[in-house]
Design a protein around this motif. Structure first.
Motif, mmCIF file in Angstrom:
data_model
loop_
_atom_site.group_PDB
_atom_site.id
_atom_site.type_symbol
_atom_site.label_atom_id
_atom_site.label_comp_id
_atom_site.label_asym_id
_atom_site.label_seq_id
_atom_site.Cartn_x
_atom_site.Cartn_y
_atom_site.Cartn_z
ATOM 1 N N TRP A 81 2.794 1.842 5.685
ATOM 2 C CA TRP A 81 1.551 1.263 6.194
ATOM 3 C C TRP A 81 0.555 1.155 5.047
ATOM 4 O O TRP A 81 0.344 2.115 4.317
ATOM 5 C CB TRP A 81 0.997 2.189 7.262
ATOM 6 N N SER A 85 -3.365 0.263 3.912
ATOM 7 C CA SER A 85 -4.751 0.032 4.310
ATOM 8 C C SER A 85 -5.657 -0.190 3.106
ATOM 9 O O SER A 85 -6.844 -0.464 3.263
ATOM 10 C CB SER A 85 -5.270 1.215 5.133
ATOM 11 N N ASP A 110 -2.511 -3.440 7.106
ATOM 12 C CA ASP A 110 -3.447 -3.189 8.205
ATOM 13 C C ASP A 110 -4.764 -3.909 7.953
ATOM 14 O O ASP A 110 -5.566 -3.478 7.115
ATOM 15 C CB ASP A 110 -3.682 -1.689 8.340
ATOM 16 N N HIS A 155 -8.032 -1.697 10.772
ATOM 17 C CA HIS A 155 -8.825 -0.556 10.349
ATOM 18 C C HIS A 155 -8.803 -0.332 8.839
ATOM 19 O O HIS A 155 -9.563 0.490 8.323
ATOM 20 C CB HIS A 155 -8.359 0.707 11.063
ATOM 21 N N GLY A 156 -7.931 -1.009 8.125
ATOM 22 C CA GLY A 156 -7.955 -0.894 6.680
ATOM 23 C C GLY A 156 -9.121 -1.677 6.094
ATOM 24 O O GLY A 156 -9.940 -2.250 6.806
ATOM 25 N N SER A 161 1.386 6.228 5.154
ATOM 26 C CA SER A 161 0.512 5.150 4.708
ATOM 27 C C SER A 161 0.174 5.343 3.238
ATOM 28 O O SER A 161 0.345 6.434 2.682
ATOM 29 C CB SER A 161 -0.782 5.135 5.522
#
Length: 257
Positions: free
Chosen positions: A17, A19, A40, A43-44, A229
């Motif tokens: 993931w 971000s 992302d 929210h990233g 992440s």
């Protein structure tokens, strides 16, 4: 193999993931032996231009780029797929109607209403329409009590390939704190309900996880598992190296989602 082919074969898929914006980190992630790398943009801190370059970097490294879009909005979903994403994760899908909207935005006529204009994706796939029909993974997020109450209706929507559980939002919806619920029965019961429903409808269950929690999620029946992440891996790497430098071993956590 595409994600859809792997899921059809019953295979497990593991992913990372992202971000943090940047094509360098995206390429580093994609050169690891994972099945997908998710960018992302909800929210990233990744904007559209950064996500487009990160998609390029992931493909350059031979990886499979997918994107979590900010919301269930056709313009956002279509533009993300036009940039070359192989699939979209769409947050807060709570009803059948919302799930139908996700599919419509992701697929071309006659299976949806996606507008034609694959400016980037079309350069990489001359047979863009056929490629998109065969490849694009449609992945609504299940992360509320409302979504669980409508689960069978959501999963019955044609064109959904997988669902993705956001444990933090689901925990909040269940009356829990967003983190620290690895042994909480309310969360485990909800996850069991989701996995069982996915089995009834032939949809792949996915979830946000950590490396330490992955075996537990695998045992619970999840077959799309994000294991870490960039932000968490960076923080854990710094902490581990600093701890080793000071002779204190390394720091890890089982509950970093």
């Amino acid at each position: 193999m595409t994600l859809r082919e792997k899921w059809s074969a019953g295979d497990e898929t593991l992913g990372f993931w992202l971000s943090i914006p940047g094509f360098v980190g995206a390429e580093i992630a994609a050169r690891q032996p994972v099945d997908y790398v998710c960018i992302d943009t909800q929210h990233g801190v990744i904007d559209y231009l950064a996500s487009a370059s990160m998609i390029q970097a992931i493909e350059l490294a031979g990886g499979t780029p997918i994107v979590r879009v900010p919301w269930n909005e056709p313009g956002i979903i279509g533009k993300t797929l036009d940039a070359g994403a192989h699939g979209v994760i769409v947050p807060m899908v709570n009803t059948r109607e919302q799930a139908e909207a996700v599919v419509a935005s992701s697929r071309y006529v006659p299976n949806g209403s996606r507008s034609w204009g694959p400016v980037m994706a079309g350069q990489r796939h001359p047979d863009q329409r056929a490629w998109a029909d065969a490849t694009t993974a449609v992945i609504p997020m299940i992360e509320t009590r409302e979504a669980i109450s409508n689960l069978d209706d959501i999963l019955a929507v044609p064109g959904i390939d997988a669902i993705y559980v956001g444990p933090a939002d689901l925990s909040i919806s269940l009356g829990l704190e967003p983190h620290g619920n690895a042994d909480e029965s309310r969360l485990d019961d909800a996850l069991a309900t989701i996995v069982a429903a996915c089995g009834r409808h032939g949809v792949t269950p996915g979830i946000h996880s950590t490396g330490a929690l992955t075996q537990r999620r695998r045992d619970q029946g999840f077959r799309m598992i994000t294991v870490t992440s960039d932000a968490l891996a960076l923080r854990a790497g710094y902490a581990s190296e600093l701890a080793a430098t000071r002779g204190a071993g390394s720091a890890t956590s089982n509950d970093l989602y």
